[in-house]
Design a protein around this motif. Structure first.
Motif, PDB file in Angstrom:
ATOM      1  N   LEU A  51      13.792 -14.731  -2.425  1.00  0.00           N
ATOM      2  CA  LEU A  51      13.381 -15.960  -3.086  1.00  0.00           C
ATOM      3  C   LEU A  51      14.444 -16.381  -4.098  1.00  0.00           C
ATOM      4  N   VAL A  52      14.790 -17.649  -4.072  1.00  0.00           N
ATOM      5  CA  VAL A  52      15.708 -18.224  -5.067  1.00  0.00           C
ATOM      6  C   VAL A  52      14.900 -18.958  -6.138  1.00  0.00           C
ATOM      7  N   ALA A  53      14.050 -19.860  -5.697  1.00  0.00           N
ATOM      8  CA  ALA A  53      13.246 -20.646  -6.626  1.00  0.00           C
ATOM      9  C   ALA A  53      12.100 -21.287  -5.859  1.00  0.00           C
ATOM     10  N   ARG A  54      11.033 -21.617  -6.568  1.00  0.00           N
ATOM     11  CA  ARG A  54       9.921 -22.330  -5.956  1.00  0.00           C
ATOM     12  C   ARG A  54       9.283 -23.243  -6.994  1.00  0.00           C
ATOM     13  N   VAL A  55       8.614 -24.261  -6.490  1.00  0.00           N
ATOM     14  CA  VAL A  55       7.987 -25.243  -7.373  1.00  0.00           C
ATOM     15  C   VAL A  55       6.621 -25.594  -6.811  1.00  0.00           C
ATOM     16  N   GLY A  56       5.612 -25.573  -7.675  1.00  0.00           N
ATOM     17  CA  GLY A  56       4.270 -25.927  -7.261  1.00  0.00           C
ATOM     18  C   GLY A  56       4.071 -27.427  -7.221  1.00  0.00           C
ATOM     19  N   SER A  57       2.925 -27.832  -6.701  1.00  0.00           N
ATOM     20  CA  SER A  57       2.629 -29.258  -6.608  1.00  0.00           C
ATOM     21  C   SER A  57       2.499 -29.895  -7.987  1.00  0.00           C
ATOM     22  N   ASP A  58       2.256 -29.057  -9.011  1.00  0.00           N
ATOM     23  CA  ASP A  58       2.146 -29.556 -10.388  1.00  0.00           C
ATOM     24  C   ASP A  58       3.464 -29.481 -11.135  1.00  0.00           C
ATOM     25  N   GLY A  59       4.542 -29.055 -10.433  1.00  0.00           N
ATOM     26  CA  GLY A  59       5.856 -28.980 -11.056  1.00  0.00           C
ATOM     27  C   GLY A  59       6.189 -27.641 -11.681  1.00  0.00           C
ATOM     28  N   THR A  60       5.253 -26.707 -11.655  1.00  0.00           N
ATOM     29  CA  THR A  60       5.519 -25.375 -12.198  1.00  0.00           C
ATOM     30  C   THR A  60       6.600 -24.681 -11.379  1.00  0.00           C
ATOM     31  N   THR A  61       7.588 -24.094 -12.070  1.00  0.00           N
ATOM     32  CA  THR A  61       8.726 -23.502 -11.376  1.00  0.00           C
ATOM     33  C   THR A  61       8.839 -22.000 -11.620  1.00  0.00           C
ATOM     34  N   THR A  62       9.436 -21.322 -10.647  1.00  0.00           N
ATOM     35  CA  THR A  62       9.765 -19.902 -10.738  1.00  0.00           C
ATOM     36  C   THR A  62      11.167 -19.706 -10.201  1.00  0.00           C
ATOM     37  N   TYR A  63      11.957 -18.869 -10.880  1.00  0.00           N
ATOM     38  CA  TYR A  63      13.328 -18.621 -10.469  1.00  0.00           C
ATOM     39  C   TYR A  63      13.607 -17.119 -10.353  1.00  0.00           C
ATOM     40  N   ALA A  64      14.483 -16.771  -9.437  1.00  0.00           N
ATOM     41  CA  ALA A  64      15.004 -15.415  -9.405  1.00  0.00           C
ATOM     42  C   ALA A  64      15.864 -15.198 -10.651  1.00  0.00           C
ATOM     43  N   ASN A  65      15.879 -13.975 -11.161  1.00  0.00           N
ATOM     44  CA  ASN A  65      16.660 -13.689 -12.367  1.00  0.00           C
ATOM     45  C   ASN A  65      18.135 -14.041 -12.178  1.00  0.00           C
ATOM     46  N   SER A  66      18.627 -13.841 -10.975  1.00  0.00           N
ATOM     47  CA  SER A  66      20.055 -14.039 -10.713  1.00  0.00           C
ATOM     48  C   SER A  66      20.491 -15.499 -10.799  1.00  0.00           C
ATOM     49  N   VAL A  67      19.539 -16.440 -10.722  1.00  0.00           N
ATOM     50  CA  VAL A  67      19.909 -17.853 -10.751  1.00  0.00           C
ATOM     51  C   VAL A  67      19.329 -18.589 -11.956  1.00  0.00           C
ATOM     52  N   GLN A  68      18.519 -17.891 -12.735  1.00  0.00           N
ATOM     53  CA  GLN A  68      17.899 -18.499 -13.918  1.00  0.00           C
ATOM     54  C   GLN A  68      18.975 -19.105 -14.825  1.00  0.00           C
ATOM     55  N   GLY A  69      18.774 -20.354 -15.207  1.00  0.00           N
ATOM     56  CA  GLY A  69      19.718 -21.021 -16.084  1.00  0.00           C
ATOM     57  C   GLY A  69      20.880 -21.702 -15.371  1.00  0.00           C
ATOM     58  N   ARG A  70      21.047 -21.429 -14.080  1.00  0.00           N
ATOM     59  CA  ARG A  70      22.138 -22.051 -13.315  1.00  0.00           C
ATOM     60  C   ARG A  70      21.611 -22.990 -12.236  1.00  0.00           C
ATOM     61  N   PHE A  71      20.455 -22.666 -11.665  1.00  0.00           N
ATOM     62  CA  PHE A  71      19.857 -23.471 -10.603  1.00  0.00           C
ATOM     63  C   PHE A  71      18.620 -24.194 -11.141  1.00  0.00           C
ATOM     64  N   THR A  72      18.373 -25.371 -10.584  1.00  0.00           N
ATOM     65  CA  THR A  72      17.181 -26.144 -10.937  1.00  0.00           C
ATOM     66  C   THR A  72      16.510 -26.637  -9.665  1.00  0.00           C
ATOM     67  N   ILE A  73      15.230 -26.345  -9.535  1.00  0.00           N
ATOM     68  CA  ILE A  73      14.469 -26.822  -8.389  1.00  0.00           C
ATOM     69  C   ILE A  73      13.564 -27.953  -8.842  1.00  0.00           C
ATOM     70  N   PHE A  74      13.461 -28.997  -8.031  1.00  0.00           N
ATOM     71  CA  PHE A  74      12.541 -30.072  -8.335  1.00  0.00           C
ATOM     72  C   PHE A  74      12.144 -30.748  -7.032  1.00  0.00           C
ATOM     73  N   ARG A  75      11.114 -31.577  -7.097  1.00  0.00           N
ATOM     74  CA  ARG A  75      10.581 -32.187  -5.882  1.00  0.00           C
ATOM     75  C   ARG A  75      10.159 -33.620  -6.124  1.00  0.00           C
ATOM     76  N   ASP A  76      10.117 -34.359  -5.045  1.00  0.00           N
ATOM     77  CA  ASP A  76       9.622 -35.735  -5.055  1.00  0.00           C
ATOM     78  C   ASP A  76       8.397 -35.734  -4.149  1.00  0.00           C
ATOM     79  N   ASN A  77       7.215 -35.671  -4.743  1.00  0.00           N
ATOM     80  CA  ASN A  77       5.997 -35.544  -3.948  1.00  0.00           C
ATOM     81  C   ASN A  77       5.751 -36.775  -3.063  1.00  0.00           C
TER      82      ASN A  77
END
Length: 121
Positions: free
Chosen positions: A47-73
């Motif tokens: 897992l690299v990152a995931r985002v819930g339907s409410d915008g809640t995000t989770t990141y792998a430690n290795s990419v925290q602060g460097r990667f950003t996940i977002f979505r257009d529902n």
């Protein structure tokens, strides 16, 4: 049927940036979690990152602060902005989505075909 189509991979130098996109299409009623996974040669998919339907995000430690996940529902699309890329980020990146189709009571997992990201000088 549901399809996930990725774009945006390629070759980039260390310290550079890339943005991945993943568009979901088909008989989609709703999408719960969307995410990005990657698999490097000889390693398991992670897992690299995931985002819930409410915008809640989770990141792998290795990419925290460097990667950003977002979505257009509204467009059933997710993005992964990757900055400060490192050679160890080299992998095939796969998008994922939990999708409920019309006339279905359950969410099912769908995957994109994968896009290569290579970080090298």
């Amino acid at each position: 049927q549901v399809q996930l189509v990725e774009s945006g991979g390629g070759l980039v130098q260390p310290g550079g940036s890339l943005r991945l996109s993943c568009a979901a299409s088909g008989t989609i009623f709703s999408i719960n979690v969307m995410g990005w996974y990657r698999q490097a040669p000889g390693k398991q998919r992670e897992l690299v990152a995931r985002v819930g339907s409410d915008g809640t995000t989770t990141y792998a430690n290795s990419v925290q602060g460097r990667f950003t996940i977002f979505r257009d529902n509204a467009k059933n699309t997710e993005f992964l902005q990757m900055d400060s890329l490192r050679p160890e980020d080299t992998a095939v990146y796969y998008c994922h989505a939990d999708v409920k189709r019309y006339r279905s009571d359950v969410y099912m997992n769908y995957w994109g075909q994968g896009t290569q990201v290579t970080v090298s000088s």
